[in-house]
Design an enzyme around this catalytic site. Structure first.
Site, PDB file in Angstrom:
ATOM      1  N   SER A 295       0.846  -1.193   0.000  1.00  0.00           N
ATOM      2  CA  SER A 295       0.000   0.000   0.000  1.00  0.00           C
ATOM      3  C   SER A 295       0.878   1.239   0.000  1.00  0.00           C
ATOM      4  CB  SER A 295      -0.891   0.020   1.245  1.00  0.00           C
ATOM      5  OG  SER A 295      -1.402   1.331   1.422  1.00  0.00           O
TER       6      SER A 295
ATOM      7  N   HIS B 131      -1.325  -1.292  -4.197  1.00  0.00           N
ATOM      8  CA  HIS B 131      -2.585  -0.939  -3.537  1.00  0.00           C
ATOM      9  C   HIS B 131      -2.605   0.573  -3.271  1.00  0.00           C
ATOM     10  CE1 HIS B 131      -6.086  -1.943  -0.963  1.00  0.00           C
ATOM     11  NE2 HIS B 131      -5.630  -1.023  -0.119  1.00  0.00           N
TER      12      HIS B 131
ATOM     13  N   ASP C 121      -4.730   3.675  -1.574  1.00  0.00           N
ATOM     14  CA  ASP C 121      -5.788   3.988  -0.609  1.00  0.00           C
ATOM     15  C   ASP C 121      -6.297   5.412  -0.807  1.00  0.00           C
ATOM     16  OD1 ASP C 121      -6.034   1.631   1.085  1.00  0.00           O
ATOM     17  OD2 ASP C 121      -3.934   2.022   1.593  1.00  0.00           O
TER      18      ASP C 121
ATOM     19  N   MET D  82      -8.816   8.281   0.318  1.00  0.00           N
ATOM     20  CA  MET D  82      -9.603   8.697   1.502  1.00  0.00           C
ATOM     21  C   MET D  82     -10.058  10.134   1.331  1.00  0.00           C
ATOM     22  SD  MET D  82      -7.252   7.127   4.529  1.00  0.00           S
ATOM     23  CE  MET D  82      -6.431   5.544   4.371  1.00  0.00           C
TER      24      MET D  82
ATOM     25  N   HIS E  47      -8.484   1.295  -3.658  1.00  0.00           N
ATOM     26  CA  HIS E  47      -9.393   1.053  -2.539  1.00  0.00           C
ATOM     27  C   HIS E  47     -10.058   2.382  -2.179  1.00  0.00           C
ATOM     28  CE1 HIS E  47      -9.561  -0.103   2.053  1.00  0.00           C
ATOM     29  NE2 HIS E  47     -10.765   0.086   1.538  1.00  0.00           N
TER      30      HIS E  47
ATOM     31  N   MET F   6     -12.133   4.658  -0.073  1.00  0.00           N
ATOM     32  CA  MET F   6     -12.730   4.882   1.253  1.00  0.00           C
ATOM     33  C   MET F   6     -13.342   6.277   1.227  1.00  0.00           C
ATOM     34  SD  MET F   6      -9.596   3.226   3.396  1.00  0.00           S
ATOM     35  CE  MET F   6      -8.554   3.331   1.967  1.00  0.00           C
TER      36      MET F   6
ATOM     37  N   MET G 297     -11.481  -5.764   5.811  1.00  0.00           N
ATOM     38  CA  MET G 297     -10.643  -4.825   6.571  1.00  0.00           C
ATOM     39  C   MET G 297     -10.330  -5.441   7.935  1.00  0.00           C
ATOM     40  SD  MET G 297      -9.891  -2.283   4.707  1.00  0.00           S
ATOM     41  CE  MET G 297      -8.949  -1.435   5.979  1.00  0.00           C
TER      42      MET G 297
ATOM     43  N   GLY H   7      -8.504   4.138   7.553  1.00  0.00           N
ATOM     44  CA  GLY H   7      -8.145   5.545   7.746  1.00  0.00           C
ATOM     45  C   GLY H   7      -6.656   5.787   7.898  1.00  0.00           C
ATOM     46  N   PHE H   8      -5.965   4.824   8.488  1.00  0.00           N
ATOM     47  CA  PHE H   8      -4.552   5.046   8.782  1.00  0.00           C
ATOM     48  C   PHE H   8      -3.753   3.751   8.622  1.00  0.00           C
ATOM     49  CE2 PHE H   8      -7.190   7.908  11.226  1.00  0.00           C
ATOM     50  CZ  PHE H   8      -6.659   9.137  10.872  1.00  0.00           C
ATOM     51  N   GLY H   9      -2.489   3.918   8.254  1.00  0.00           N
ATOM     52  CA  GLY H   9      -1.581   2.783   8.232  1.00  0.00           C
ATOM     53  C   GLY H   9      -1.036   2.539   9.631  1.00  0.00           C
ATOM     54  N   GLY H  10      -0.385   1.404   9.809  1.00  0.00           N
ATOM     55  CA  GLY H  10       0.335   1.137  11.050  1.00  0.00           C
ATOM     56  C   GLY H  10      -0.508   0.747  12.250  1.00  0.00           C
TER      57      GLY H  10
ATOM     58  N   ASP I 138      -6.568  -6.392   4.523  1.00  0.00           N
ATOM     59  CA  ASP I 138      -5.940  -5.064   4.538  1.00  0.00           C
ATOM     60  C   ASP I 138      -5.927  -4.528   5.964  1.00  0.00           C
ATOM     61  OD1 ASP I 138      -5.056  -2.507   4.005  1.00  0.00           O
ATOM     62  OD2 ASP I 138      -6.747  -1.953   2.732  1.00  0.00           O
ATOM     63  N   GLY I 139      -4.720  -4.370   6.503  1.00  0.00           N
ATOM     64  CA  GLY I 139      -4.560  -3.762   7.822  1.00  0.00           C
ATOM     65  C   GLY I 139      -3.820  -4.658   8.785  1.00  0.00           C
ATOM     66  N   GLY I 140      -2.658  -4.197   9.237  1.00  0.00           N
ATOM     67  CA  GLY I 140      -1.924  -4.941  10.257  1.00  0.00           C
ATOM     68  C   GLY I 140      -1.245  -6.202   9.762  1.00  0.00           C
TER      69      GLY I 140
ATOM     70  N   SER J 177       2.821  -0.267   6.094  1.00  0.00           N
ATOM     71  CA  SER J 177       3.961   0.055   6.959  1.00  0.00           C
ATOM     72  C   SER J 177       4.970  -1.087   7.046  1.00  0.00           C
ATOM     73  CB  SER J 177       3.460   0.444   8.357  1.00  0.00           C
ATOM     74  OG  SER J 177       2.602  -0.541   8.863  1.00  0.00           O
TER      75      SER J 177
HETATM   76  C1  DX5 Z   1      -6.049   1.514   5.969  1.00  0.00           C
HETATM   77  C2  DX5 Z   1      -5.685   1.233   4.519  1.00  0.00           C
HETATM   78  C3  DX5 Z   1      -4.598   0.268   4.387  1.00  0.00           C
HETATM   79  C4  DX5 Z   1      -3.293   0.671   5.013  1.00  0.00           C
HETATM   80  C5  DX5 Z   1      -2.745  -0.558   5.684  1.00  0.00           C
HETATM   81  O1  DX5 Z   1      -7.167   2.332   5.995  1.00  0.00           O
HETATM   82  O2  DX5 Z   1      -6.807   0.757   3.802  1.00  0.00           O
HETATM   83  O3  DX5 Z   1      -4.395  -0.142   3.033  1.00  0.00           O
HETATM   84  O4  DX5 Z   1      -2.351   1.171   4.106  1.00  0.00           O
HETATM   85  O5  DX5 Z   1      -1.643  -0.182   6.405  1.00  0.00           O
HETATM   86  P1  DX5 Z   1      -0.810  -1.203   7.294  1.00  0.00           P
HETATM   87  O6  DX5 Z   1      -0.357  -2.303   6.376  1.00  0.00           O
HETATM   88  O7  DX5 Z   1       0.321  -0.330   7.772  1.00  0.00           O
HETATM   89  O8  DX5 Z   1      -1.700  -1.686   8.382  1.00  0.00           O
HETATM   90 ZN    ZN Z   2      -6.462  -0.221   1.688  1.00  0.00          ZN
END
Ligand code: DX5
Ligand code: ZN
Length: 219
Positions: free
Chosen positions: A7, A32, A34, A36, A65, A67, A136, A141-144, A174-176, A197
């Site tokens: 991403s 990917h 994102d 937003m 993606h 959002m 999800m 909304g956020f990475g990491g 997607d996520g974590g 991340s």
């Molecule tokens: C979160 C995004 C993800 C994000 C994942 O809202 O949709 O695609 O980049 O980030 P990580 O892999 O750091 O959890």
């Molecule tokens: Zn995403």
């Protein structure tokens, strides 16, 4: 076939072209992106302009993606910008069937996304019409952020739904996703692994993606 989709949310945007080329060279399968809007999620990222710029530097499929609210209004622009796949959040699309049709009419491949608290029942009548369901595993909304553990049960149940109906629909997470969580996620039956991340925050993209693939292949 399993796919790793870095991403770009966690990439260095001052060097975005180089970052995309670097993950492609490191073994990424999809890119990917994102999107937003500050309404559907409490963060703002980018629009079709960035997708168009990414399209110019890579041959990999681009997985957009969305959002955002009013996703239908923006689907044509993202398709024109070069998105290979476009996914919409089920919670933001009242006329989901129409949104999915629109994505195909615009020449892209559709996916549907479920927030962590959204029941799987909502995909029942759309499952055979999409290329993939994106589960999800963090609140978007956020990475990491940390992986939400019950996403594993959701993936397993979705895998059963797809098998029972003899469909080819892919499952995306997607996520974590990171080196600690990816084995369990792969075990649950995921096809496409988004990671922001864990890839862009690592020193050696090739090593990280290679480690991901080794862990996935053990399944
Ligand atoms: C979160 C995004 C993800 C994000 C994942 O809202 O949709 O695609 O980049 O980030 P990580 O892999 O750091 O959890
Ligand atoms: Zn995403």
């Amino acid at each position: 076939m399993k796919y790793i989709a870095p991403s770009i949310l966690s990439a260095d945007f001052a060097r975005l072209g180089d970052e995309v080329k670097a993950v492609e060279a490191a073994g990424a399968d999809w890119i990917h992106a994102d999107v937003m809007d500050g309404h559907f999620v409490p963060n703002i990222t980018f629009g079709p302009l960035i997708v168009e710029a990414v399209r110019r530097v890579t041959r990999l499929p681009i997985d957009v993606h969305l959002m955002i609210e009013s996703a239908e209004d923006y689907i044509p622009a993202f398709a024109k910008a070069g998105a290979t796949y476009i996914s919409v959040q089920i919670e933001s699309c009242i006329h989901l069937n129409r949104s999915i049709q629109l994505i195909r009419e615009c020449g892209a491949k559709p996916g549907v996304v479920l927030n962590p608290s959204t029941p799987l029942q909502f995909v029942e009548w759309i499952l055979e019409l999409v290329e993939y369901v994106l589960v999800m595993s963090v609140n978007p909304g956020f990475g990491g952020q940390a992986f939400i553990p019950n996403s594993l049960d959701k993936i397993k149940e979705l895998r059963r739904m797809i098998q029972n109906r003899k469909l080819n629909t892919l499952i995306e997470i997607d996520g974590g996703v990171n080196e600690k969580t990816i084995s369990e996620i792969a075990d649950a039956g995921v096809d496409i692994f988004v990671a922001g991340s864990a890839i862009f925050g690592s020193r050696d993209y090739k090593e990280t993606i290679g480690n991901f693939k080794n862990k996935i292949d053990k399944n």
